[in-house]
Every structure is written in structure tokens, then in C-alpha cells.
Design an enzyme around this catalytic site. Structure first.
Site, PDB file in Angstrom:
ATOM      1  N   CYS A 158      12.993  -4.487  26.597  1.00  0.00           N
ATOM      2  CA  CYS A 158      13.858  -3.466  26.000  1.00  0.00           C
ATOM      3  C   CYS A 158      13.261  -2.077  26.134  1.00  0.00           C
ATOM      4  O   CYS A 158      13.985  -1.095  26.087  1.00  0.00           O
ATOM      5  CB  CYS A 158      14.093  -3.790  24.536  1.00  0.00           C
ATOM      6  SG  CYS A 158      12.560  -3.890  23.605  1.00  0.00           S
ATOM      7  N   GLU A 208      16.847  -5.139  16.234  1.00  0.00           N
ATOM      8  CA  GLU A 208      16.096  -4.591  17.370  1.00  0.00           C
ATOM      9  C   GLU A 208      16.920  -4.899  18.604  1.00  0.00           C
ATOM     10  O   GLU A 208      16.909  -6.021  19.110  1.00  0.00           O
ATOM     11  CB  GLU A 208      14.717  -5.262  17.464  1.00  0.00           C
ATOM     12  CG  GLU A 208      13.854  -5.101  16.218  1.00  0.00           C
ATOM     13  CD  GLU A 208      13.243  -3.716  16.089  1.00  0.00           C
ATOM     14  OE1 GLU A 208      13.320  -2.943  17.068  1.00  0.00           O
ATOM     15  OE2 GLU A 208      12.730  -3.402  15.020  1.00  0.00           O
TER      16      GLU A 208
HETATM   17  P1  NAP Z   1      21.085 -12.191  22.947  1.00  0.00           P
HETATM   18  O1  NAP Z   1      21.959 -12.907  23.895  1.00  0.00           O
HETATM   19  O2  NAP Z   1      21.710 -11.200  22.020  1.00  0.00           O
HETATM   20  O3  NAP Z   1      20.324 -13.327  22.122  1.00  0.00           O
HETATM   21  C1  NAP Z   1      19.266 -13.044  21.235  1.00  0.00           C
HETATM   22  C2  NAP Z   1      19.128 -14.179  20.241  1.00  0.00           C
HETATM   23  O4  NAP Z   1      20.307 -14.232  19.434  1.00  0.00           O
HETATM   24  C3  NAP Z   1      19.011 -15.563  20.861  1.00  0.00           C
HETATM   25  O5  NAP Z   1      18.229 -16.384  20.017  1.00  0.00           O
HETATM   26  C4  NAP Z   1      20.449 -16.063  20.874  1.00  0.00           C
HETATM   27  O6  NAP Z   1      20.506 -17.469  20.907  1.00  0.00           O
HETATM   28  C5  NAP Z   1      20.916 -15.503  19.544  1.00  0.00           C
HETATM   29  N1  NAP Z   1      22.349 -15.292  19.424  1.00  0.00           N
HETATM   30  C6  NAP Z   1      23.270 -15.134  20.396  1.00  0.00           C
HETATM   31  N2  NAP Z   1      24.504 -14.998  19.837  1.00  0.00           N
HETATM   32  C7  NAP Z   1      24.332 -15.049  18.489  1.00  0.00           C
HETATM   33  C8  NAP Z   1      25.209 -14.975  17.378  1.00  0.00           C
HETATM   34  N3  NAP Z   1      26.522 -14.793  17.524  1.00  0.00           N
HETATM   35  N4  NAP Z   1      24.684 -15.072  16.139  1.00  0.00           N
HETATM   36  C9  NAP Z   1      23.361 -15.223  15.948  1.00  0.00           C
HETATM   37  N5  NAP Z   1      22.483 -15.339  16.973  1.00  0.00           N
HETATM   38  C10 NAP Z   1      22.960 -15.222  18.220  1.00  0.00           C
HETATM   39  O7  NAP Z   1      19.916 -11.392  23.682  1.00  0.00           O
HETATM   40  P2  NAP Z   1      18.942 -11.921  24.809  1.00  0.00           P
HETATM   41  O8  NAP Z   1      19.674 -11.930  26.092  1.00  0.00           O
HETATM   42  O9  NAP Z   1      18.253 -13.159  24.354  1.00  0.00           O
HETATM   43  O10 NAP Z   1      17.829 -10.757  24.816  1.00  0.00           O
HETATM   44  C11 NAP Z   1      17.899  -9.635  25.620  1.00  0.00           C
HETATM   45  C12 NAP Z   1      18.288  -8.417  24.784  1.00  0.00           C
HETATM   46  O11 NAP Z   1      17.342  -8.242  23.744  1.00  0.00           O
HETATM   47  C13 NAP Z   1      18.240  -7.137  25.598  1.00  0.00           C
HETATM   48  O12 NAP Z   1      19.358  -6.344  25.326  1.00  0.00           O
HETATM   49  C14 NAP Z   1      16.963  -6.456  25.090  1.00  0.00           C
HETATM   50  O13 NAP Z   1      16.956  -5.062  25.231  1.00  0.00           O
HETATM   51  C15 NAP Z   1      16.955  -6.875  23.665  1.00  0.00           C
HETATM   52  N6  NAP Z   1      15.616  -6.741  23.096  1.00  0.00           N
HETATM   53  C16 NAP Z   1      15.375  -5.740  22.204  1.00  0.00           C
HETATM   54  C17 NAP Z   1      14.101  -5.546  21.691  1.00  0.00           C
HETATM   55  C18 NAP Z   1      13.799  -4.445  20.704  1.00  0.00           C
HETATM   56  O14 NAP Z   1      12.689  -4.416  20.161  1.00  0.00           O
HETATM   57  N7  NAP Z   1      14.728  -3.544  20.434  1.00  0.00           N
HETATM   58  C19 NAP Z   1      13.076  -6.408  22.090  1.00  0.00           C
HETATM   59  C20 NAP Z   1      13.350  -7.410  22.997  1.00  0.00           C
HETATM   60  C21 NAP Z   1      14.636  -7.587  23.491  1.00  0.00           C
HETATM   61  P3  NAP Z   1      20.802 -18.288  22.268  1.00  0.00           P
HETATM   62  O15 NAP Z   1      19.671 -17.982  23.190  1.00  0.00           O
HETATM   63  O16 NAP Z   1      20.795 -19.699  21.812  1.00  0.00           O
HETATM   64  O17 NAP Z   1      22.104 -17.801  22.800  1.00  0.00           O
END
Ligand code: NAP
Length: 485
Positions: free
Chosen positions: A287, A253
Site C-alpha cells: 500500500c 488501513e
Molecule cells: P481485500 O480484498 O479488501 O481483503 C482484505 C481482507 O478483507 C481479507 O482478509 C479479505 O478476505 C477480507 N474481506 C474481503 N471482503 C470482506 C468483507 N465484505 N467483509 C469483511 N472482510 C472482507 O484486500 P486485499 O486484496 O487482501 O489487500 C490489498 C489491499 O490492501 C490494497 O488495496 C492495499 O493497498 C491494501 N493495504 C493497505 C494497507 C495500509 O496500511 N493502508 C496495508 C496493506 C494493504 P478474503 O481474502 O477471504 O477475501
């Protein structure tokens, strides 16, 4: 420091026990409104992640009955609703969103457990009416294996609820990795799981800590059969690459870039109300919130005025304060991105309608960005090409349906879109041609527990919510039974 009855322990949770990191290290969780230190949370690494996966794998040995799973799901629904004020407070302190909105997120999360409990019979085995090859054919929905649930900071409990409700429904033991920015709400949820449920050891594990080492450990572990991730497109793409050797199933997602189309025949007051509700939830850090607002030329002046009037009334401040509509952005880098998009738009000819450059932020908290509206946005601007994730409303004009469609579909991301028109025939014509799996028709509503939701193209794949979401963590096993003799 945060104090809560939901924190008898501020630890990770593995195999039914609260745990520290093996080397005792922790990381800091702070309040984005004022920078206050809320907690030190264990910073686990690959070794503890391996233990969590082993515990989940061990729990697979005794698959829970459907009735047991239903009881768990109902108990979580009740526990979340009973504790919504306190869970909401924790959520506001670590995320920043207003307390009322945070409690709304807790109820939203509860809805996924309630829905899964209600529709659990979807996962009953079914026997086919046909009997090909002289056999009776039965389809079983088995737990897919141990699963990993990785969630973002923008909906700390809502996003996890989508995944955990479905994994528990399937009987698939989970290793949960919350965002390091907002682990506390999830920690509180685990307190409730321990207090209110009789989950077997290893059925739900919580690993907190740096994403790199934990993510790599989960991705590289063949015992994890499904990795369900909500977060940025860049990390999702890395997970796809990293899961190839194992043929691991992914649910992704990812980011969105939602268009919001307003035709001149729409009820403009209603469209403006819906835009405000959609765009400013979570201060625009969702998102599904619209990123590009496309308005038919004859309606532009009136619509811009209605949006600006409403946005100007929104109160920005600490999410725990009375009457606040928008909390701070999550951190300085989130703030810098919105500011860059605003300045770039103005630089390229957009005209401010509401708001002005709030200037650079000196520290990593207090990122209060005011509701901002600009006119004259277009495809060459950063706010069009990238997900802004903040309270910036860029209005762009269009002349006719063909141009509206072309502009709306001008993105690699495919998650949500919204269409406002008084002409049903127009909507029926356009909706199938909008390249987004979720299209709000005269509503700015995003997902709900009862309906499937997910992305396409660079917004990912898989579905959460609805009956489709219940199938994300099961493996179908088909058993044709012959008649000897
Ligand atoms: P993110 O930086 O990609 O992080 C998401 C999660 O993944 C966090 O728990 C993060 O941990 C972890 N993570 C980061 N790097 C990783 C890796 N290499 N391997 C495994 N896990 C990893 O995203 P975010 O900034 O938290 O969230 C915002 C994004 O989420 C936006 O782009 C938004 O559109 C998207 N989103 C999408 C939906 C949907 O339903 N499509 C819903 C909500 C949000 P850490 O925090 O410890 O770095």
C-alpha cells in the site's frame, strides 16, 4: 502439500482449541509461483464465527494484568524471531515474495510486539494533576471489548502483528480473520501462541474461510466493539456502511496511491536506489509503494536511465530460489491489472523505457511480471488514477513546485508520499502541503513499529504503530472521585 513443524494442526482456533468447519468444508491454498496445492484449510461460516466471538467476549471477564500482557508480547517477539526462517518459508510459499524478504516481514512483525511490550506503561492509569470540582480524576485505559482483526494477503503476518500487538496490549480479546489467499502464516503464528504462551481461552481466536459470511457475522455482532481492517478501499467503505447501526469503532488501513517526487537538485543515485527498494518490495504489491513518480523536467533523462539500469538487474522468479528479487504477483487478476495499466499507458502516449507487454496469463499462477518503466505518464492514465499493485514504474514530468504539488495531491487516497530534494527549505515548504500522513523526506521508507502510521481520506483512518497505535483497542474511562463529608 506443505509440511512444517509449525503445522501440527491445519485448523482454525476457537476458545483455545483447534477446530474444523462444522460441516467439514475446506478451501484450497496454493503456491502462486507454481500453482502447487499447499493445504486445505477449514472454511468456517457465521456459526463458528459466532462461537469465536462468544469465546472472546467470555475472555473479557478476566482482564489480564499489565505485567501479564507484557510477558505475552515479549514471548511472541521471541517466538517470531526464533522461528523466522520457517515462518518466512511458509510465507513465501503462500505469497510468493522472496524468502529473505519474507523473513524481513517476520522480523518487522516481531518489532510490533517488542515495541508494545516496551511501551506498555502508556496504558497505565494516570491521575490528573488538576483536581476540578473537588475530585481526584483518574483516567483508565480499559479493553474496548471483543475486537475483530481482518487482514490482507500482501503482508500476511506484518499487518496482523500491527493489530494483534495492540489488542493484546490493551487486553482486548481478538477474533482474527486472515486473507483466504494467505492464511497459513497466521495459522503458524497461532501454533506459536499456543505453544509458547499461556493465553487464556478465547483471548486470540482464528477464523478462516470466505470473507462475505465471516465479515458479515463480525460486522453484525454487537459484541465486537472494534473492527480493525486492512485491505481495499471498496471493502473498507462497505464496512463503514455496515457498522452504522452498532456505532462500531473501525480502524481502516486502505489502499494507497503514493507520489514520489524527485527534484533536479536531489541526489539522483540515492533517489533511484530508494525508488527501487520502495517500488519493488513485494513485487510492488504494497500500500505504501509509490504509484506515480514525478520528476522535475531537467532531471528526467538522467533519472529514467538510473532507474531503468537498476530495475533491469532485478531477478524475477520463485521466491524460494536463490538470488530472486521479485516473486510472482498474487494471482491472475493482479497480473491482469498491471498489464492493463501498462497497455493503457502506452496506448495513451507513454513510452517504454524498460520492459514490454508480457502478454496474457493463461492460468491463475506463475504471474511473473517483469520490472517495467515507462515515461510520459499523466493524470488521464489508469496507472495514475488506480493503485497498480505491481512492478510498473510510471515516470511523469513536472516543471515547478506548484505543478509538482498539484500532481502529487491529485488523488482521493491519502497514505504515503516521498520527496527527494537537496534543498531543505523546499522540503519544509512542501511537506505540510502534501496531503499524506506519511511523507518520506529523501527516503523511500514506509512504516516502522516505533512510529504511528495510517491513512486519511479514502485510505482510511486510525493509526497503527507508535504510542498512538496502542490506543486503538482501549476505551478510556474517566473516574472523578469525590470526598464525602
Ligand atoms: P481485500 O480484498 O479488501 O481483503 C482484505 C481482507 O478483507 C481479507 O482478509 C479479505 O478476505 C477480507 N474481506 C474481503 N471482503 C470482506 C468483507 N465484505 N467483509 C469483511 N472482510 C472482507 O484486500 P486485499 O486484496 O487482501 O489487500 C490489498 C489491499 O490492501 C490494497 O488495496 C492495499 O493497498 C491494501 N493495504 C493497505 C494497507 C495500509 O496500511 N493502508 C496495508 C496493506 C494493504 P478474503 O481474502 O477471504 O477475501
Amino acid at each position: 502439500m506443505i509440511d512444517s513443524p509449525l503445522f501440527p494442526e491445519l485448523k482454525a482456533y476457537i476458545a483455545g482449541a483447534w477446530v474444523e468447519a462444522d460441516d467439514g468444508t475446506t478451501f484450497r491454498v496454493t503456491n502462486p509461483a507454481d500453482g502447487e496445492l499447499l493445504a486445505h484449510v477449514p472454511a468456517l461460516g457465521p456459526r463458528e464465527t459466532d462461537q469465536a466471538v462468544a469465546a472472546a467476549e467470555a475472555a473479557l471477564a478476566s482482564p489480564p494484568e499489565l505485567a501479564t500482557r507484557r510477558r505475552w508480547l515479549q514471548a511472541i517477539d521471541t517466538a517470531l524471531r526464533d522461528n523466522q526462517a520457517e515462518l518466512g518459508r511458509i510465507l513465501t510459499l503462500e505469497h510468493g515474495k522472496p524468502h529473505a524478504e519474507a523473513q524481513g516481514e517476520v522480523r518487522y512483525a516481531a518489532g510490533f510486539f517488542a515495541y508494545a511490550a516496551e511501551h506498555l506503561d502508556t496504558l497505565q492509569p494516570r491521575t490528573l494533576a488538576e483536581q476540578p470540582r473537588g475530585c481526584t480524576w483518574t483516567v483508565h485505559y480499559r479493553p474496548a471489548g471483543a475486537v475483530a482483526l481482518v487482514t490482507p494477503w500482501n503482508f500476511p503476518i506484518g499487518m496482523l502483528a500491527k493489530k494483534l500487538s495492540a489488542s493484546l496490549a490493551a487486553g482486548a480479546p481478538a477474533v482474527v480473520k486472515p486473507s483466504s489467499k494467505t492464511p497459513l502464516t497466521v495459522l503458524a503464528l497461532f501454533t506459536l501462541l499456543e505453544r509458547e504462551l499461556d493465553l487464556p481461552e478465547g483471548m486470540a481466536n482464528l477464523v478462516t474461510g470466505a470473507a462475505g459470511p465471516i465479515g458479515d457475522a463480525l460486522l453484525g455482532d454487537h459484541r465486537i466493539r472494534v473492527l480493525s481492517f486492512t485491505g481495499s478501499t471498496a471493502v473498507g467503505q462497505a464496512l463503514i456502511r455496515g457498522s452504522a447501526d452498532d456505532c462500531k469503532r473501525l480502524t481502516l488501513e486502505l489502499g494507497g496511491n503514493a507520489p514520489f517526487l524527485v527534484f533536479a537538485d536531489a541526489d539522483l543515485d540515492h533517489a533511484a536506489d530508494q525508488l527501487i527498494a520502495n517500488k519493488f518490495r513485494g513485487s510492488g504489491q504494497t500500500c505504501v509503494c509509490t504509484n506515480r513518480i514525478l520528476v522535475e523536467e531537467p532531471a528526467m533523462d538522467a533519472f529514467a536511465e538510473k532507474v531503468a539500469e537498476r530495475a533491469a538487474r532485478l531477478q524475477v522468479g520463485d521466491g524460494m530460489a536463490e538470488g530472486v528479487d521479485l516473486g510472482p504477483l498474487i494471482d491472475r487478476s493482479g497480473y491482469d491489472k498491471v498489464r492493463r495499466h501498462y497497455l493503457d499507458a502506452i496506448d495513451q502516449g507513454a513510452v517504454p523505457v524498460l520492459g514490454a507487454d508480457p502478454g496474457p496469463l493463461e492460468q491463475d499462477f506463475g504471474a511473473f511480471f517483469p520490472p517495467t518503466v515507462v515515461r510520459g505518464a499523466g493524470p488521464h492514465m489508469a496507472c495514475w488514477r488506480e493503485e497498480t499493485f505491481g512492478p510498473l514504474v510510471p515516470l511523469a514530468p513536472f516543471r515547478d513546485e506548484a505543478e509538482a504539488l498539484g500532481l502529487a495531491n491529485d488523488t482521493e487516497l491519502g497514505l504515503a508520499a516521498y520527496l527527494f530534494t537537496g534543498d531543505d527549505a523546499r522540503a519544509e515548504r512542501l511537506i505540510p502541503r502534501l496531503a499524506f500522513p506519511h511523507v518520506g523526506w529523501n527516503t523511500g521508507s514506509g512504516p516502522t513499529p516505533e512510529a504511528p502510521f495510517g491513512g486519511t481520506r479514502r485510505s482510511g483512518y486510525g493509526r497503527e504503530g507508535g504510542l498512538e497505535g496502542l490506543l486503538e483497542f482501549v476505551e478510556t474511562q474517566t473516574v472523578p472521585r469525590g470526598q464525602p463529608g
